[in-house]
Write an enzyme that holds these catalytic residues in place. Sequence first.
Site, PDB file in Angstrom:
ATOM      1  N   ALA A 151       0.803  -1.320   0.022  1.00 39.99           N
ATOM      2  CA  ALA A 151      -0.080  -0.037   0.155  1.00 39.99           C
ATOM      3  C   ALA A 151       1.030   1.301   0.139  1.00 39.99           C
ATOM      4  CB  ALA A 151      -0.846   0.171   1.109  1.00 39.99           C
ATOM      5  N   GLY A 202      -0.114  -5.620   0.154  1.00 36.79           N
ATOM      6  CA  GLY A 202      -1.391  -5.457  -0.767  1.00 36.79           C
ATOM      7  C   GLY A 202      -1.175  -6.154  -1.998  1.00 36.79           C
ATOM      8  N   GLU A 224      -1.925  -9.666  -1.498  1.00 31.78           N
ATOM      9  CA  GLU A 224      -3.453  -9.912  -1.398  1.00 31.78           C
ATOM     10  C   GLU A 224      -4.088  -9.765  -2.590  1.00 31.78           C
ATOM     11  OE1 GLU A 224      -3.370  -6.755   1.777  1.00 31.78           O
ATOM     12  OE2 GLU A 224      -4.298  -8.158   3.130  1.00 31.78           O
ATOM     13  N   GLU A 256       2.918  -6.413   6.881  1.00 25.94           N
ATOM     14  CA  GLU A 256       2.220  -5.218   7.407  1.00 25.94           C
ATOM     15  C   GLU A 256       2.583  -4.957   8.918  1.00 25.94           C
ATOM     16  OE1 GLU A 256       1.097  -7.214   5.463  1.00 25.94           O
ATOM     17  OE2 GLU A 256      -0.257  -6.234   4.024  1.00 25.94           O
TER      18      GLU A 256
END
Length: 687
Positions: free
Chosen positions: A60, A99, A102, A122
């Site tokens: 992110a 991300g 993901e 994270e």
Amino acid sequence: MTVTCEIDKGVALITIDNPPVNVTGLAVRKDLMSALDTAEAAGVERVILTGAGRTFVAGADAREFDLPPEAPHLPDIVARLEAFPAPVIAAINGAALGGGLELALGSRMRIAVPGVALGLPEVTLGVVPGAGGTQRLPRLIGIAPALGLIAEGRTIRAEEALELGLIDAVEADPVSAARSLAPSALTERPAISALPLPQPDEAAVAEARAAAGKKQRGQEAPPIAISLIADSARLPLDEGLRAERAAFLDRRGSDQAAALRHVFFAERAAASLGQDGGVEIATAVVIGGGTMGAAIAYALAQVGVTVALVETDAAAVERARANVGKLYAEAVTRGKMTEAGAETALARRHSFHAGYEGLPQADIAIEAVFENLDVKRAVFAALSAALGPDTILATNTSYLDPNAIAEGLENPGRFLGLHFFSPAHVMKLVEVIRAKDTAPETLATVLRLTRRLKKIAVRAGVCDGFIGNRILTRYRQICDVMLLEGALPAEVDAAMRGFGMAMGPYEVQDLSGLDIAYANRKRLGWATKPGHRYIAIADRIVDETGRLGRKTGAGWYDYEGRTQTPSPVINAIVTAESSRAGILRRPFAEDEIVARATAAMAAEGLAILDEGIAESPADIDLVLVHGYGFPRWRGGPMHQAERQGLAALLGRLEAYAAEDPLSWTIPEILRRAVATGQPLEDLTRTS
Ligand code: NAI
């Protein structure tokens, strides 16, 4: 456009192109949705998702974490990939982190280039995965391996990911591989949401919790991530995803996440130093082959610099050779190099010399001899005579004044301080000290070298102890004040460990030896310095008991092997000093100890900023986090002070100063910051 969509023969190739590392900021998320709209409208039979450049998606955009979240959110995109009418294949061309991974988990298949890094790091930024990582990963690979990746934020290579079943194939050209997959290979494959719940694994969860309690002590995100992963074994996917998202949003706004982001950005800024100007260093002389010199020589050789090490006589040369040899032997034991590799490096990159005769010319000389002004001056005089006038001259002094060391040097523009931390081949931090005549070109060359050494370089001006040791000295001084007024060493250590410091201040002294700080206090004449609250405890320990720390088997603590116990001898000296000063000892609660110690560090940091010694508050934080065991997740003393409010710090310092004006002063910059409401960064004097 940050995302392109090319449609050819029923295949949509969607490429995320957001240099430098394809982070999924708002623009990327919007463009990804549009690309999926285009692909859906065209009725494609397959979608290949990949990244431009050398990264798939690095994660992110951490800069957005300080802003309110804006749609489309990443979980929406992952859900859309998963439910897309045609199967989506992630062609992982480079690192897929956070991300990025993901998105790949929302895809039906994952094909990665050999060696790429995959992971959900994270927790290292104080958050938990927020787009399904904690729910989809355990469904795909099982609870225990998912814990291993997410709870520690560990990244793995494609080959290990293949073994774990995290990816389906390793291919040099994943896009072509994805194109040529037989349709049946895709239709047979369920989306992760269609997989059964993972098997519960109580033992793995308990183990992960215990490991997090030790290795990530004080950090809030890892236990939350562990609970989410554990819950994936009992919650339907949509419920698990909702819980994960709520935890993510909560963590995103937390103090710890703000602190970890701050350190992350400070490190990135430091990593960008050393890219402009200067010249490449090929050869070096290191003077002194003790603890520091040997490790500096070793570190230089590892990046291809040829190093001549100078010692005083033949016996010292042999000791230095043994010190360097030991570092190679350790590297071999750790599997970092082969025995043959170590031998070759030792023979090719190192030479050892007694004195300066026959010393080869060098681009830089780094001095690491005894901490004594006369000895260091003599070394630089000898270096001036032995080496060319352009050789950069650096001192690794901890406390001495580099300007005094450089006095009388020919061409002083080439001189500066280069303060490594011990062990110098391991510790990332190095303070780069501008002496009064240091030329910009000298600084640029040295920063280029520290970058090559993969160090975190922090520039500092000249003052006693530079940034780190100056704050350390102040911190210890305030801890000594608390001893005098009623605390005991073990209480102070326990409080500071509880705060998150790697070790308490007295344990650290026992480890590094009480003699260093002792010599420094004598040099500065603390016992008789006017306007200074002198506390004799540490000096009495050295003078009266000869306890110098672990190396003498006793210091602030008694030692039985590795076990430390509070010492009645020390406690007697502490209480005797209180009586001598006429002080009625009082108890100190842990939070008061922490409040005073951290206020002292912050106040000293503020003074350092005010004097233009450090270039930014973030630099001070980097020094404390990387050199002194300050908890990363608290961001450093300056970040913490700003997060908690500078007005509150001012109030506390005023109260302390009213009670003990000799021990506490209030830096002018703090009053200015509070009066104007300006952040410290804007008030910093750039020198
Ligand atoms: P050390 O005592 O382990 O090594 C000093 C070495 O210098 C000895 O091998 C000695 O034989 C040699 N030496 C002394 N005079 C010499 C001369 N005239 N010519 C050539 N060699 C000479 O000391 P250490 O710990 O390596 O410290 C060296 C310097 O690094 C000091 O200035 C110290 O303040 C600084 N420093 C030390 C740190 C530490 O944690 N030990 C951390 C950062 C800086």
